[in-house]
Structure formats: structure tokens, C-alpha cells
Design a protein around this motif. Structure first.
Motif, short mmCIF file in Angstrom:
data_model
loop_
_atom_site.label_atom_id
_atom_site.label_comp_id
_atom_site.label_asym_id
_atom_site.label_seq_id
_atom_site.Cartn_x
_atom_site.Cartn_y
_atom_site.Cartn_z
N LYS A 16 0.66 -1.48 0.18
CA LYS A 16 0.01 -0.26 -0.16
C LYS A 16 0.95 0.90 0.00
N TYR A 17 2.46 1.15 0.11
CA TYR A 17 3.40 2.08 0.07
C TYR A 17 4.23 2.21 -1.68
N ARG A 72 -0.89 6.68 -8.32
CA ARG A 72 -1.51 7.54 -7.44
C ARG A 72 -3.10 7.51 -7.85
N SER A 113 -5.06 1.59 -3.75
CA SER A 113 -4.59 2.72 -3.62
C SER A 113 -3.13 2.86 -2.97
N TYR A 114 -2.36 3.79 -3.02
CA TYR A 114 -1.30 4.01 -2.14
C TYR A 114 -0.86 5.52 -1.89
N SER A 115 -0.26 5.02 -0.58
CA SER A 115 0.08 6.23 0.13
C SER A 115 1.82 6.22 0.42
N SER A 116 2.23 7.21 0.83
CA SER A 116 3.71 7.42 0.32
C SER A 116 4.35 7.62 1.14
N ARG A 117 5.68 7.38 1.41
CA ARG A 117 6.52 6.99 2.37
C ARG A 117 7.77 7.60 2.17
#
Ligand SMILES: O=P(O)(O)OC[C@H]1O[C@](O)(COP(=O)(O)O)[C@@H](O)[C@@H]1O
Ligand SMILES: [Mg+2]
Ligand SMILES: [Mg+2]
Length: 341
Positions: free
Chosen positions: A217-218, A241, A248-252
């Protein structure tokens, strides 16, 4: 009484240290091994415990800030870079089976035993990874890989003895100095994680047979450089994105490869360090950053490329050469490979 029964007796007190695990692995997979290898790995566990102790007290002991010198990469050397480098060279250098050391902080290989037939291994390492995060108390790490030297290496000492493709690795690992200190290693029999138990000063098995999820997810990249990423990298990040991979992805992005990779190994997803304007070849070093990470991710069911080729098949040509790196879960890595600019 077998281990199961023993565990029931000892309950939560049944600990397996990294030394025990290495010896068990050797007995299981390399019954004729001499034990030199586990002795060698104990050099790494000792050195990284000493580094962990310094990191824990960073604000109290004189290891913050730079030493005012630059290394072969043209980077300002931090005090902790120099300390970690010295400790690793010492703890590995006294092991007779170690012939050559290659460190990010030393321009040339350190040939310890050029003429000793007992010296069978070369160790390449990044003594302190994530140097820009040292002074701000964010996770940093140590990364290493071990290669077997060619038998006739002793009277030749050719660079090619050490400049081997990653597929020749006999072991690799890293240590994250974070909220806890975790050592992750593989000798080609899966990936295993150990947490440093300060109460007994030992790395205790905490993550056996680590496998990263096929999809995460990242995503993780320094997007400040987005404008100078090659078009296929830009397109790929846009697909993540836009939910193009069905989730859906989150940014880390921590800015310490070892910590960004550790999260990727545990949670899945993708880490990318593309070619950029300031680093047209990529920023990360092939021999002691990309190759160890690639060996571990493949052992855990993931993928690592230089954007085109499998990292473990890239033939190194110099000790500090840089490479782009795309590493992570199968689904994202495949989607990256199929993304045109
Ligand atoms: O600041 P940038 O350009 O994103 O670079 C961060 C990268 O540089 C590094 O800090 C380079 O490693 P060193 O700290 O060992 O030199 C990586 O850990 C990290 O992934
Ligand atoms: Mg590094
Ligand atoms: Mg470093």
C-alpha cells in the motif's frame, strides 16, 4: 525433548539468538561447514551492537555532526560514519577467514590477508546508511554482503575477486537502528529478523522466514526530484497515485535506504531511487547498498532491478559505482516493468 516441548517449558523465555540460528542453519544446510562463517557473522553482530549503543546515546556521546572531511563519494563524512566504519573494520578484520573488506567510507579495498589461504571471504558494507538522518534522530542502519573469494585469489588480489555479480553472494543483511535495533539476514535459506534485546545484549529471533506481500500500500521515492525522473518512472508513480494497480497507495520516504527497505519488506509496496539530474546513474551504490538489498528481497519473494536488469545479474565494474534501484513487491515491480514513458 524436542524444541516444541522445550518452548512449552520455557514459554516466553524460550529465545533463539542469531548465533544459535546461524549454527542451526549451518547444521541443516551446510553440514560440512567449518563454522568459520558463523564466527565471521558474529563479527557483524558484535560491531553493530557497539554502533547501536552509540546511536542510542547519540546526543550524549560525541557522534553528532561531521568530521569535516569528505569520502570517496564526495560526501561530508559524519562522525558516526567514521565510528561505524572503524568498529566494523576491527571486528571483521580480526577474523582469519576475511581476506578483503570494501567499505563505502574507504576509496580502496582493505586487503587484510593477501597471502593467507584461510582467508575465504570478501565483505562489502555500508557502515552507516542514512547519514543525513543521524543528527535528527531518524532511523539509520548498516548494510553488508559476503562473497566467497576465488580459491586462487591469494597471489592475485585482482579487483575482480570482489567485483562479483550479486547472484554469487553467500550472505547479506542489514541492521536498522530505529525504535528498536533489528538485524535482518539471509544465507540463501530465507530471510530472518532478530531484535536486539538490551536486557541480555543479544539479537533474539523475532521475525522468522520474512516474506513480503505480493502487493503493498506504500510507494517510496524522493519526489522532490520528480521533475528529473525519467518519463517511465514519472508515469509509473502517476499510475500508483491514480489507483491504476487496483488499490490506493500512500507515500512514505524516510531518506534512509535501510529503513525505507525494512518497511517495504514488512508491508510490501515499492521503493524507487531513479536516475536524477544530480545523479544520472542513480544515487545508491551497487556493491554494498543495492546488491545486499536485492539478495534479501528476492529471498523474501520480491523483485529488485536497476530499472531494466535484475540487480543480482549486474556485473560490477568499480567498487563505488552507483545504480538506479527499483525494489519491492511482485505486482508493483511488474507494473513498473510494463510502464512505458
Ligand atoms: O536525500 P536523498 O537524495 O533522497 O538520498 C537518500 C538516500 O541516500 C542515502 O542516505 C545514501 O546512503 P548513505 O547515507 O550511506 O551515504 C540512502 O540511505 C538514502 O536512501
Ligand atoms: Mg547508504
Ligand atoms: Mg553510508
Amino acid at each position: 525433548m524436542d524444541r516444541q516441548a522445550l518452548t512449552e517449558v520455557a514459554g516466553e523465555h524460550s529465545v533463539v539468538t542469531v548465533q544459535q540460528h546461524i549454527l542451526r542453519q549451518q547444521r541443516l544446510h551446510y553440514p560440512n561447514a567449518s563454522g568459520e562463517f558463523s564466527w565471521l557473522l558474529s563479527g557483524i553482530t558484535l560491531a553493530t551492537k557497539m554502533i547501536a549503543a552509540k546511536v542510542r546515546r547519540a546526543g550524549l556521546s560525541d557522534v553528532l555532526g561531521s568530521v569535516g572531511e569528505t569520502n570517496v563519494q564526495g560526501e561530508q563524512q559524519q562522525k558516526l560514519d567514521v565510528f561505524a566504519n572503524k568498529v566494523l573494520i576491527h571486528c571483521l578484520g580480526i577474523r582469519r577467514s576475511v581476506g578483503v573488506l570494501v567499505s563505502e567510507e574507504n576509496a580502496e579495498p582493505i586487503v587484510l590477508r593477501g597471502d593467507d589461504p584461510h582467508a575465504k571471504y570478501a565483505i562489502v558494507f555500508d557502515p552507516l546508511d542514512g547519514s543525513s538522518n543521524i543528527d535528527v534522530n531518524v532511523s539509520v542502519g548498516t548494510i553488508f554482503a559476503i562473497f566467497r573469494l576465488p580459491d586462487e585469489s591469494w597471489n592475485t588480489n585482482q579487483d575482480s575477486d570482489v567485483l562479483q555479480p550479486g547472484r554469487n553472494i553467500v550472505a547479506a543483511g542489514y541492521v536498522v537502528y530505529g525504535s528498536s535495533t533489528v538485524l535482518v539476514y539471509s544465507t540463501g535459506q530465507g530471510v530472518h529478523g532478530f531484535t536486539l534485546e538490551p536486557a541480555i545484549g543479544a539479537y533474539v529471533l523475532s521475525h522468522e522466514n520474512m516474506r513480503l506481500p505480493d502487493q503493498g500500500k506504500y510507494y517510496s521515492a524522493n519526489e522532490a526530484n520528480f521533475a528529473s525522473f525519467p518519463p517511465n518512472y514519472q508515469q509509473f508513480i502517476n499510475r500508483l497515485r491514480d489507483g491504476d494497480l487496483g488499490t490506493s497507495y500512500s507515500s512514505r520516504y524516510i531518506g534512509s535506504l535501510v529503513a525505507d527497505f525494512h518497511r517495504t519488506l514488512l508491508k510490501g509496496g515499492i521503493f524507487l531511487y531513479p536516475p536524477t539530474e544530480s545523479h544520472p546513474e542513480g544515487k545508491l551504490r551497487l556493491l554494498y547498498e543495492a546488491i545486499p538489498i536485492a539478495f534479501l528481497v528476492e529471498q523474501a519473494g520480491g523483485v529488485a532491478t536497476d530499472g531494466k536488469e535484475r540487480i543480482l545479474d549486474v556485473q560490477p565494474t568499480s567498487f563505488h559505482q552507483r545504480t538506479p534501484l527499483v525494489v519491492g513487491s511482485k505486482v508493483e515491480a511488474e507494473a513498473f516493468a510494463n510502464t512505458k514513458g
